[in-house]
Design an enzyme around this catalytic site. Structure first.
Site, mmCIF file in Angstrom:
data_model
loop_
_atom_site.group_PDB
_atom_site.id
_atom_site.type_symbol
_atom_site.label_atom_id
_atom_site.label_comp_id
_atom_site.label_asym_id
_atom_site.label_seq_id
_atom_site.Cartn_x
_atom_site.Cartn_y
_atom_site.Cartn_z
ATOM 1 N N GLU A 291 3.037 -19.542 -2.829
ATOM 2 C CA GLU A 291 3.033 -18.149 -3.254
ATOM 3 C C GLU A 291 3.252 -17.174 -2.096
ATOM 4 O O GLU A 291 2.369 -16.375 -1.761
ATOM 5 C CB GLU A 291 1.680 -17.828 -3.907
ATOM 6 C CG GLU A 291 1.405 -18.657 -5.129
ATOM 7 C CD GLU A 291 0.011 -18.445 -5.677
ATOM 8 O OE1 GLU A 291 -0.137 -18.596 -6.900
ATOM 9 O OE2 GLU A 291 -0.918 -18.143 -4.910
ATOM 10 N N PRO A 292 4.406 -17.218 -1.465
ATOM 11 C CA PRO A 292 4.651 -16.269 -0.385
ATOM 12 C C PRO A 292 4.840 -14.854 -0.927
ATOM 13 O O PRO A 292 5.515 -14.658 -1.941
ATOM 14 C CB PRO A 292 5.954 -16.785 0.249
ATOM 15 C CG PRO A 292 6.616 -17.589 -0.816
ATOM 16 C CD PRO A 292 5.551 -18.096 -1.736
ATOM 17 N N GLY A 293 4.228 -13.913 -0.263
ATOM 18 C CA GLY A 293 4.426 -12.510 -0.644
ATOM 19 C C GLY A 293 5.030 -11.770 0.532
ATOM 20 O O GLY A 293 6.223 -11.462 0.580
ATOM 21 N N ARG A 294 4.189 -11.551 1.559
ATOM 22 C CA ARG A 294 4.591 -10.814 2.752
ATOM 23 C C ARG A 294 5.887 -11.362 3.364
ATOM 24 O O ARG A 294 6.764 -10.592 3.746
ATOM 25 C CB ARG A 294 3.455 -10.932 3.781
ATOM 26 C CG ARG A 294 3.627 -10.080 5.010
ATOM 27 C CD ARG A 294 2.612 -10.495 6.092
ATOM 28 N NE ARG A 294 1.254 -10.594 5.599
ATOM 29 C CZ ARG A 294 0.390 -9.597 5.541
ATOM 30 N NH1 ARG A 294 0.715 -8.404 5.965
ATOM 31 N NH2 ARG A 294 -0.832 -9.788 5.066
ATOM 32 N N ARG A 331 -2.178 0.495 5.930
ATOM 33 C CA ARG A 331 -2.523 -0.758 6.604
ATOM 34 C C ARG A 331 -3.131 -0.545 7.991
ATOM 35 O O ARG A 331 -3.944 -1.348 8.439
ATOM 36 C CB ARG A 331 -1.315 -1.703 6.666
ATOM 37 C CG ARG A 331 -0.861 -2.144 5.274
ATOM 38 C CD ARG A 331 0.100 -3.317 5.292
ATOM 39 N NE ARG A 331 -0.522 -4.531 5.773
ATOM 40 C CZ ARG A 331 -0.345 -5.069 6.960
ATOM 41 N NH1 ARG A 331 0.468 -4.486 7.828
ATOM 42 N NH2 ARG A 331 -0.959 -6.170 7.306
ATOM 43 N N TYR A 335 -6.636 -2.161 8.492
ATOM 44 C CA TYR A 335 -6.696 -3.387 9.303
ATOM 45 C C TYR A 335 -6.231 -3.214 10.750
ATOM 46 O O TYR A 335 -6.033 -4.209 11.446
ATOM 47 C CB TYR A 335 -5.807 -4.505 8.706
ATOM 48 C CG TYR A 335 -5.684 -4.578 7.222
ATOM 49 C CD1 TYR A 335 -6.756 -4.993 6.433
ATOM 50 C CD2 TYR A 335 -4.481 -4.269 6.584
ATOM 51 C CE1 TYR A 335 -6.623 -5.089 5.054
ATOM 52 C CE2 TYR A 335 -4.342 -4.374 5.203
ATOM 53 C CZ TYR A 335 -5.417 -4.781 4.451
ATOM 54 O OH TYR A 335 -5.273 -4.881 3.097
ATOM 55 N N CYS A 362 -5.580 14.722 5.674
ATOM 56 C CA CYS A 362 -6.761 15.336 6.293
ATOM 57 C C CYS A 362 -7.778 14.254 6.583
ATOM 58 O O CYS A 362 -8.774 14.092 5.858
ATOM 59 C CB CYS A 362 -7.347 16.382 5.365
ATOM 60 S SG CYS A 362 -6.410 17.876 5.448
ATOM 61 N N GLU A 363 -7.515 13.490 7.605
ATOM 62 C CA GLU A 363 -8.327 12.320 7.908
ATOM 63 C C GLU A 363 -7.955 11.877 9.320
ATOM 64 O O GLU A 363 -6.794 11.524 9.557
ATOM 65 C CB GLU A 363 -7.941 11.246 6.871
ATOM 66 C CG GLU A 363 -8.678 9.992 6.938
ATOM 67 C CD GLU A 363 -9.729 9.852 5.837
ATOM 68 O OE1 GLU A 363 -9.752 10.656 4.888
ATOM 69 O OE2 GLU A 363 -10.542 8.949 5.967
ATOM 70 N N TYR A 391 3.008 -4.809 1.187
ATOM 71 C CA TYR A 391 1.710 -4.131 1.163
ATOM 72 C C TYR A 391 1.778 -2.693 1.681
ATOM 73 O O TYR A 391 0.818 -2.191 2.274
ATOM 74 C CB TYR A 391 0.654 -4.948 1.938
ATOM 75 C CG TYR A 391 0.508 -6.363 1.412
ATOM 76 C CD1 TYR A 391 -0.044 -6.603 0.159
ATOM 77 C CD2 TYR A 391 0.948 -7.460 2.148
ATOM 78 C CE1 TYR A 391 -0.158 -7.892 -0.334
ATOM 79 C CE2 TYR A 391 0.843 -8.758 1.656
ATOM 80 C CZ TYR A 391 0.281 -8.970 0.419
ATOM 81 O OH TYR A 391 0.174 -10.243 -0.072
HETATM 82 N N1 LLP Z 1 -1.579 -15.958 -3.382
HETATM 83 C C1 LLP Z 1 -2.779 -15.394 -3.508
HETATM 84 C C2 LLP Z 1 -3.729 -15.955 -4.452
HETATM 85 C C3 LLP Z 1 -3.117 -14.275 -2.742
HETATM 86 O O1 LLP Z 1 -4.317 -13.737 -2.877
HETATM 87 C C4 LLP Z 1 -2.181 -13.724 -1.856
HETATM 88 C C5 LLP Z 1 -2.485 -12.536 -1.062
HETATM 89 C C6 LLP Z 1 -0.916 -14.327 -1.762
HETATM 90 C C7 LLP Z 1 -0.645 -15.453 -2.527
HETATM 91 C C8 LLP Z 1 0.177 -13.808 -0.867
HETATM 92 O O2 LLP Z 1 -0.153 -13.826 0.476
HETATM 93 P P1 LLP Z 1 0.959 -13.431 1.571
HETATM 94 O O3 LLP Z 1 2.015 -14.513 1.532
HETATM 95 O O4 LLP Z 1 1.501 -12.119 1.170
HETATM 96 O O5 LLP Z 1 0.212 -13.382 2.835
HETATM 97 N N2 LLP Z 1 -3.229 -6.185 1.732
HETATM 98 C C9 LLP Z 1 -3.247 -7.146 2.811
HETATM 99 C C10 LLP Z 1 -2.871 -8.521 2.351
HETATM 100 C C11 LLP Z 1 -3.719 -9.023 1.209
HETATM 101 C C12 LLP Z 1 -3.287 -10.358 0.713
HETATM 102 C C13 LLP Z 1 -3.960 -10.665 -0.566
HETATM 103 N N3 LLP Z 1 -3.578 -11.908 -1.156
HETATM 104 C C14 LLP Z 1 -2.334 -6.658 3.928
HETATM 105 O O6 LLP Z 1 -1.758 -5.576 3.809
HETATM 106 O O7 LLP Z 1 -2.205 -7.317 4.954
#
Ligand code: LLP
Length: 433
Positions: A291-294, A331, A335, A362-363, A391
């Site tokens: 499950e790649p997102g980023r 972000r 973080y 305003c922060e 994100y």
């Molecule tokens: N699968 C599950 C169940 C997850 O909870 C996540 C991310 C992913 C896949 C995807 O992860 P990735 O490949 O994107 O790293 N808002 C934070 C990141 C939170 C990630 C939450 N879960 C940021 O901006 O760094």
């Protein structure tokens, strides 16, 4: 010279993305502006798919983690590329379905899915619901019975692996709000329970150890622990779980010095562990999901801003204020995330200054980056923040009643609006009086 494959410089010395001038895009659509390179998104998706083919015989599915960046255009790309998607709310599910995404390739996550969300998932035929806790198991069982439907589920397991990343985005350890713990027997008790429920088919297990992880070792460790548990399930119940979802979390290059491994290296090493441990446990090699997102969208996006006030505090620092900030990119405040920044209209110039890029909210903490090397900055410059595809838009807010920026996709020298800029009318749309 730049940190992502989609960026370059044209003959005017302006930064380009997907072959288009960022200065012209800023002019055409206004700022702040998110710009995403569609070809790079598609290339990233294909790299993951190919790595599963190369090292695991194609016996798996890439499910893009759409929390990283979700809009109809993005789900349409995933559909077109033939991958699955992971959703974590009714809203993401709704958007995916609105984009015509096929429900059987959707994986539904969340540590507290509401009865309405679960009902929506069951009724629309979501392919895999990842059950997070025991009360959800019973809630879902009731919903499936009432609907007269069989539902395919996976269990979210905490493999007890410590991923080396920011504590807010670390999820695999026992002290986490997500999933069932192995050490306490909670996970096995949930399996015992699920196997008694005829409406729910436990197809496999899921884990996700965190995000922005560079080491491959924690992923290998998690895969091993998960397969050992699948072996324990077989020993106890004779049940063979066919699917293993290894989550996402692959780190990307935010700064020039970051050097993530390529997906092939990850897949080669992890699939070796999966195959070996499956054999040791006398299990068939599972169908794997990742499950790649980023890593799919992050490097493909940039944000463009206009520079406004510049405040030099002698002996302290220089604040360069932009026309966006924590509303479109929370972000840094959340973080202290790394970002590379540059002046898009001076892309060939050396970075001779070190500044703090500040938002307009305003922060005091509303910063995009502190002590960032940058070209000589002047009012009216176009400032680009790189690798903001993940994100950023998805975590954007209307804090200070600032409308959210538009998202433009570029591909093969053409630009198109994927999400329009919010208007002031949009801001009052839900106000009742
Ligand atoms: N699968 C599950 C169940 C997850 O909870 C996540 C991310 C992913 C896949 C995807 O992860 P990735 O490949 O994107 O790293 N808002 C934070 C990141 C939170 C990630 C939450 N879960 C940021 O901006 O760094």
């Amino acid at each position: 010279m730049f940190i992502s494959d989609c960026l370059n410089v044209n003959k005017e010395g302006h930064l380009t993305i997907g072959g288009l001038s960022t200065v012209q895009l800023a002019e055409k659509y206004g700022t702040p502006l998110y710009v995403m390179d569609e070809n790079l998104i598609r290339e990233n998706i294909r790299s993951f798919k190919k790595s599963i083919e190369r090292y695991y015989g194609g016996h798996g599915l890439v499910a893009y983690a759409s929390k990283a960046f979700a809009c109809k255009a993005m789900y349409a790309i995933c559909k077109d590329e033939g991958i699955g998607v992971d959703v974590v709310s009714g809203g993401e599910l709704y958007t995916a379905l609105q984009a015509g995404f096929q429900p059987e390739n959707i994986v539904f996550h969340g540590n507290n899915k509401t009865p309405d969300e679960l009902t929506m998932a069951v009724e629309t035929g979501v392919g895999r619901i990842v059950v997070d806790n025991i009360s959800e198991l019973h809630l879902l069982d009731g919903i499936a019975r009432a609907a007269g439907k069989k539902v395919r589920i996976m269990f979210r397991i905490k493999p007890g692996v410590d991923a080396h990343t920011h504590s807010f985005i670390r999820t695999g350890q026992i002290d986490s709000k997500f999933g069932f713990a192995l050490e306490t027997g909670e996970a096995m008790a949930a399996v015992d329970e699920a196997l008694k429920l005829p409406e729910l088919t436990l197809v496999g297990l899921h884990c996700h150890i965190g995000s922005q992880i560079f080491d491959i070792e924690p992923f290998e460790h998690a895969a091993q622990v998960m397969l050992q548990f699948m072996g324990d399930v077989k020993k106890k119940h004779g049940a063979v779980l066919r699917e293993l979802n290894l989550g996402g979390g692959f780190g990307i290059k935010y700064l020039p010095e970051h050097d993530p491994d390529d997906y092939d290296t990850y897949m080669k090493r992890v699939s070796t562990v999966v195959k070996k441990t499956a054999a040791q446990q006398d299990l068939p090699e599972p169908f794997i999901l990742i499950e790649p997102g980023r890593s799919i969208v992050g490097p493909a996006g940039i944000t463009l801003y206009k520079v406004g006030a510049i405040k030099e505090i002698p002996g302290v620092r220089t604040y360069v204020s932009i026309d966006g900030g924590m509303g479109d990119n929370p972000r840094y405040i959340l973080y202290q995330s790394d970002y590379d920044v540059m002046i898009a209209n001076k892309a060939t110039q050396q970075k001779t200054e070190v500044v703090t890029v500040a938002g307009k909210c305003c922060e005091s903490g509303d910063l995009i980056q502190e002590n960032a090397p940058i070209q000589h900055v002047e009012v009216g410059d176009v400032l680009a923040v790189l690798a903001t595809g993940a994100y950023n838009y998805s975590m954007a807010s209307n804090y200070n009643r600032i409308p959210r920026p538009a998202v433009v996709f570029v591909k093969d020298g053409k630009d198109r609006l994927a999400v329009r800029r919010e208007t002031y009318e949009d801001l009052v749309r839900c106000d009742c009086e």
